[in-house]
Design a protein around this motif. Sequence first.
Motif, mmCIF file in Angstrom:
data_model
loop_
_atom_site.group_PDB
_atom_site.id
_atom_site.type_symbol
_atom_site.label_atom_id
_atom_site.label_comp_id
_atom_site.label_asym_id
_atom_site.label_seq_id
_atom_site.Cartn_x
_atom_site.Cartn_y
_atom_site.Cartn_z
ATOM 1 N N THR A 140 -5.359 5.318 -1.773
ATOM 2 C CA THR A 140 -4.656 4.256 -1.054
ATOM 3 C C THR A 140 -5.442 3.838 0.177
ATOM 4 N N PHE A 200 0.804 -1.224 0.000
ATOM 5 C CA PHE A 200 0.000 0.000 0.000
ATOM 6 C C PHE A 200 0.836 1.273 0.000
ATOM 7 N N LEU A 219 0.669 3.734 -3.211
ATOM 8 C CA LEU A 219 0.856 5.160 -2.949
ATOM 9 C C LEU A 219 1.910 5.752 -3.878
#
Length: 233
Positions: A112, A91, A96
Motif C-alpha cells: 500500500t 489506499f 490495504l
Amino acid sequence: YLLFVFLVLLFQICVNRQGFLSLGLKPYPGWPVTVFKGWAAGVIAFVFCSYLMWGAGIVQFDVRYGIERILVAFLVAFSAFGIALTEEILFRGFFLQTMLKDLPRWVAVAITGVLFVLFHDLAHVWKFLTTHRQMMLAGGLFSLNVLLCVAYLKSGTLYLPIGIHAGLVFAKVFFQKMKLLTLVQKDSYWWGLEGDPRRGFLAWGFFLAGIFILNYLITERERKPNADRIACR
C-alpha cells in the motif's frame, strides 16, 4: 480522485458484494470527534515541525491576520478533507483491506505504501528512483502511509486516518499558500529539501513516532468498531 472512488464503489458492490461503508466508513456514536482529534493532531504535528525548522534557521514565520485569511482557511480545510477522504478510501480503505485478506499485515502495509508513493506523481514515477528530491519525498510518503495504516488497524475505521491526513494537508497548504512560512535555507536532507518536511529525515521519524501517540487518540469508543469488525469475521 472521484474516478478512483467511483471505481472502488463499483468493485465493492459488483465484486465484493459489500456496501461502500464496509470499507471503514460505518458511522458510530462520536465519529466526528475522532475525525477532529486526528485533524488537530495533524495540524499540531505540522506546526511543531515548522517551529523546529524555524529554530534551526530553515524557515521564517510571517504571521498576518485578516478576514480574507479566515475565509481561505475554511476553503483549504474543505479541500484538505476532500483530498484526505478520497485518498483514505482508495489506499487504507480499498487497497490495504483487500490485500489484508490474503497477505500478512506488514506486506499489505508495504505494498500500500508503494502504491501511495507512486500515486503522488503518476506522470513521472521513474523520478522516485532517479532524483534526490523525489527519493526523499518517497521516504516521507511511505512513512506517512505506515502511520495512517496503523491508525486504521488500531481503530478499525477510516475516521482517524482521515482526520490525521486532513490536518497535515490543511496545515501544509495553508501555511505555504498564505506565505506564513518563508524558506531561508533551500536544501537540507535532515529538515527537508526545498523546505518540504516530507523530504527530510526528521519528518520520517515524526511520522513513525506518531504510531506510539495513536494510543492516546484512540479511546474505547474508537476501539469498539474494530472489535465488532473482528468478531464478525
